[in-house]
Design a protein around this motif. Structure first.
Motif, PDB file in Angstrom:
ATOM      1  N   GLU A  27     113.541 -27.914   5.591  1.00 11.50           N
ATOM      2  CA  GLU A  27     113.071 -27.167   6.751  1.00 11.50           C
ATOM      3  C   GLU A  27     111.645 -27.542   7.161  1.00 11.50           C
ATOM      4  N   GLN A  44     102.543 -26.975  -1.177  1.00  7.65           N
ATOM      5  CA  GLN A  44     103.984 -26.834  -1.401  1.00  7.65           C
ATOM      6  C   GLN A  44     104.628 -28.187  -1.708  1.00  7.65           C
ATOM      7  N   LEU A  60     112.719 -30.302   0.694  1.00  9.36           N
ATOM      8  CA  LEU A  60     112.135 -29.404   1.697  1.00  9.36           C
ATOM      9  C   LEU A  60     112.742 -29.712   3.064  1.00  9.36           C
ATOM     10  N   ASP A 111     105.720 -14.454  -5.238  1.00 11.83           N
ATOM     11  CA  ASP A 111     104.571 -15.365  -5.204  1.00 11.83           C
ATOM     12  C   ASP A 111     103.804 -15.416  -6.513  1.00 11.83           C
ATOM     13  N   GLY A 146     110.508 -21.521  -2.292  1.00 15.45           N
ATOM     14  CA  GLY A 146     110.101 -20.485  -1.359  1.00 15.45           C
ATOM     15  C   GLY A 146     110.251 -20.937   0.085  1.00 15.45           C
ATOM     16  N   PRO A 147     109.991 -20.052   1.028  1.00 19.81           N
ATOM     17  CA  PRO A 147     110.101 -20.425   2.443  1.00 19.81           C
ATOM     18  C   PRO A 147     109.039 -21.448   2.822  1.00 19.81           C
ATOM     19  N   PRO A 148     109.297 -22.252   3.871  1.00 15.07           N
ATOM     20  CA  PRO A 148     108.292 -23.238   4.301  1.00 15.07           C
ATOM     21  C   PRO A 148     106.966 -22.556   4.648  1.00 15.07           C
ATOM     22  N   ARG A 149     105.887 -23.133   4.176  1.00 17.37           N
ATOM     23  CA  ARG A 149     104.561 -22.553   4.417  1.00 17.37           C
ATOM     24  C   ARG A 149     103.998 -23.149   5.703  1.00 17.37           C
ATOM     25  N   ARG A 150     104.489 -22.641   6.804  1.00 21.92           N
ATOM     26  CA  ARG A 150     104.099 -23.173   8.103  1.00 21.92           C
ATOM     27  C   ARG A 150     102.728 -22.640   8.515  1.00 21.92           C
ATOM     28  N   ARG A 167     115.833 -17.222  -6.976  1.00 17.71           N
ATOM     29  CA  ARG A 167     115.519 -17.769  -5.651  1.00 17.71           C
ATOM     30  C   ARG A 167     116.704 -18.481  -5.028  1.00 17.71           C
ATOM     31  N   SER A 180     116.495 -21.531  -2.269  1.00 19.63           N
ATOM     32  CA  SER A 180     115.094 -21.756  -1.863  1.00 19.63           C
ATOM     33  C   SER A 180     114.193 -21.740  -3.089  1.00 19.63           C
TER      34      SER A 180
END
Length: 753
Positions: free
Chosen positions: A89, A65, A87, A166, A217-221, A211, A214
């Motif tokens: 977050e 990411q 980013l 995605d 996309g959402p944070p890829r935790r 989007r 974002s």
């Protein structure tokens, strides 16, 4: 040294320290051999698409990411503070770790401004799950894109929002009865791009619009799965039980195949008839038998035998294996499974033609299998002893760790089930022996398992119902004997053997006598031998051998019985080993051509005879020898780079870079990590201790070379010593030495110049 920012990847690599270059070579070892001649060659290798893909495949989702942010930047390059702001977050430590991983692998380069090499941009086709730009897709977007999207019907907007997730590529559905579909209407409006007859792609500008706040996309935790806990001692005991079961089953299987091999199918693998026979003899299901066959093959205990025999037989390694202790036997099975390139779970799965795959068939080979197994076990090894993960949680974590390889993780649940059958895992928890297998291979696994396995016993307990109970694993000699005189009725912690009329007859066929059997049972049993067992042996022995069958290689016949008596009594024909079978017939264990030769040398005039009775005009020809069938050649994996390899490679790169600079008339730059002080220190030590040194040297003409020198003195900025490459005493200017290392043992490769 200039403070200007480097303009190219090669220029940036020159600013890296020796430690940083070594870390790059360690992270991407495929570019390190053979050693690059200079940083330009290193930069060229880093741009090879296969190397780039391999490096990207090893990155986790969070790191990818961060890379996506740089790839999606409107300009070529992005400042680190802008990346952090993009980013908000994502925690700072995650961002720092991701940047370290990317710059270490040279997937991003630069200090004040981060750049992505063009090969990296080409390798990441859809950064952040967004499509290509409209100009690249040759699509003319509406002038007022937000208004055009706002006017869409709900079903049309739903198509765009799905592609903005995605994956920006979708399948174009067929239009029923020639009607219009939402996707086709979007194509007509220029909001989708057709990439072939069946697929469409969403332009990047529309994806970013949908989007909103974002874009990446959402944070890829990292997933935080629930941890499964078990008592480590209970886990190890259950692991030992599974290991004991596996060793016992493999031993029984190979004993059966030693007596009656399984046929090799023309397409490879074991036939259904043999699988059913073996499964019936072992009292297991056919899928369980397929697993045992694959496990024995992976451990090198089973293979196709002989140059003319298309049969599956135990190998010579099996003879060594069954003499080892239980822990070593299990370790050989576990190590073979871990490094095996086959997927036993595919047995029975049908291909596109509807044909089911057989056990040991070539179609089961997957060269990615060892890496997948190790990656799954490494995740479990990171947990404390007695802790593990459920299969679904483990798979989700693996998908986050290597998202570009997520499509290869389908076999993971089956691999975990196989590990549990072996005793490597117990309910999702890595056993102590499993940890030893992962860290130390077969030796480590055997060492951890040895204290958990029971000692083999050398006796059985004979029962009145003609059964023999083995109270534990048997020593190899006793197990081999029982395989002849009895049949396995049930296996486990205590194996039950059954003596029957068939098993006694089998022993007699193998050359045992009734007396031998009585003696064996009396010595092997700790309990008195039941009278019923003695009666069974005597009854079967009384009927055995009344009808006899033998084999001969050739015969000699004549209507003149006196001549045959003369031939049999002639000492010159003794080597033919003739004996009278009936009036007018002598037989021999030798071949017909050998008997003919003996008789002719003795002065007789025999003639060869065809099996049908006609006289041959020439002796039968010898069978033609055929070559041994060999499999495909295996290519050993390249040796892993150690610290000495890395240091030597970095020195060669530095020397070549300095030589290139000298040829161009540039000043030889002192690189970080190779300082004059460190050079003088090493040279002084070499002179004091009389140790040869490996030098990277640039002469007055700018030519770089590497050589081994036996130093004599160091004074006035010059090193004097014996140059082994030229075989003469030389003097070297210290300021032209680009790299230096003490030689311990053999000189580094290439030191001869």
């Amino acid at each position: 040294m200039s403070t200007d920012a480097p303009a190219t990847l090669a220029a940036w690599l020159r600013t890296r320290s020796d430690e940083q270059l070594g870390a790059l070579l360690a992270a991407r070892p495929d570019v390190a051999r053979p050693a690059p001649s200079d940083v330009v060659a290193l930069a060229s290798r880093l741009a090879v698409p296969v190397s780039v893909d391999r490096a990207l495949d090893e990155l986790d989702a969070a790191t990818l990411q961060v890379l996506d942010v740089v790839l999606l930047a409107p300009t070529d390059g992005l400042a680190p503070d802008e990346l952090i702001a993009a980013l908000p977050e994502v925690p700072d430590d995650v961002l720092e770790g991701a940047l370290e991983a990317l710059t270490t692998r040279a997937l991003l380069w630069g200090d004040d401004v981060l750049h992505a090499p063009d090969p990296v941009r080409r390798a990441v086709r859809h950064p952040a799950g967004l499509g290509r730009r409209a100009t690249d897709l040759r699509v003319q977007l509406p002038a007022d894109l937000p208004a055009a999207v706002a006017e869409l019907a709900p079903e049309e907007r739903a198509v765009l929002e799905k592609l903005a997730g995605d994956r920006p590529v979708g399948h174009l559905p067929d239009s029923p009865s020639g009607g219009s579909t939402p996707a086709r209407r979007l194509l007509q409006r220029g909001l989708l791009a057709r990439i072939d007859a069946l697929n469409v792609e969403l332009p990047r500008e529309i994806g970013l619009l949908l989007r909103g706040d974002s874009p990446y996309g959402p944070p890829r935790r990292r997933p935080e799965p629930a941890v499964v806990t078990r008592d480590p001692q209970v886990t190890d005991r259950q692991s030992a039980g599974a290991a004991l079961e596996s060793v016992g089953r493999i031993g029984e299987l190979l004993t059966l195949l030693e007596e009656e091999p399984a046929g090799l199918l023309r397409s490879g693998g074991v036939g259904v008839r043999d699988q059913r026979r073996l499964a019936r003899s072992l009292h297991v299901t056919e899928p369980d038998l397929a697993w045992l066959l694959e496990l024995a093959f992976a451990a090198g205990l089973l293979d196709v035998g002989g140059p003319h025999r298309d049969e599956w037989l135990p190998t010579r390694a099996y003879d060594v294996w069954r003499e080892q202790d239980l822990a070593d036997r299990w370790a050989a099975l576990a190590a073979g499974w871990l490094d095996g390139v086959r997927l036993p779970s595919l047995v029975g799965v049908r291909d596109l033609a509807g044909k089911a795959a057989n056990a040991l068939a070539p179609d089961l080979v997957r060269h990615t299998a060892p890496a997948i197994r190790r990656s799954a076990l490494r995740v479990l090894a990171e947990q404390p002893a007695g802790s593990g993960l459920a299969p679904d949680d483990l798979t989700a974590l693996l998908r986050w760790r290597t998202p570009r390889r997520a499509d290869r993780l389908a076999p993971v649940p089956d691999m975990l089930a196989e590990a549990a059958r072996l005793g490597v895992l117990v309910s999702g928890v890595l056993s102590t022996a499993g940890r030893g297998l992962l860290s130390g291979g077969a030796d480590g696994a055997a060492m951890r398992m040895r204290g958990l396995m029971p000692e083999p016993v050398d006796h059985v307990l004979a029962q009145p119902d003609l059964s023999l109970i083995a109270p534990g694993p048997l020593v190899a000699e006793l197990a081999d004997t029982l395989a002849v005189v009895a049949d396995v009725e049930s296996s486990g912690g205590a194996t039950v053997f059954r003596v029957s009329e068939g098993s006694v007859r089998r022993a007699l066929d193998a050359g045992w006598s009734a007396t031998d059997l009585h003696d064996f049972f009396a010595k092997a049993s700790r309990t008195p031998v039941p009278q019923a067992l003695d009666y069974l042996v005597d009854d079967v022995a009384r009927q055995h051998g009344r009808l006899r069958v033998g084999a001969i290689e050739s015969y000699v016949r004549s209507d003149d019985h006196g001549l045959l008596s003369q031939v049999q009594g002639d000492r010159r024909t003794a080597s033919a080993e003739l004996r009278r079978l009936a009036p007018g017939v002598l037989v021999s264990a030798l071949g017909a051509d050998e008997v003919l030769t003996v008789l002719r040398e003795a002065g007789y005039a025999p003639a060869g005879e065809h099996p049908g009775g006609t006289v041959l005009t020439r002796p039968p020809a010898r069978p033609r020898a055929t070559g041994r069938r060999t499999g495909s050649e295996s290519h050993p994996a390249p040796r892993a780079l150690n610290a000495e390899d890395l240091a030597a490679t970095v020195r060669e790169i530095r020397a070549g870079d300095a030589a290139l600079a000298a040829r161009r008339g540039e000043a030889v730059r002192q690189v970080p990590g190779v300082t004059t002080a460190s050079t003088l220190e090493l040279l002084s030590r070499a002179v004091r201790e009389g140790v040869p040194v490996w030098l990277g040297y640039v002469d007055a003409q700018g030519s770089g070379s590497q050589r081994v020198v036996q130093p004599v003195s160091l004074a006035g900025g010059f090193l004097s010593g014996y140059d082994e490459r030229r075989g003469e005493n030389r003097t070297f200017a210290v300021h032209r030495i680009t790299s230096v290392a003490l030689v311990e043992g053999e000189a580094p490769e290439g030191s001869g110049g």
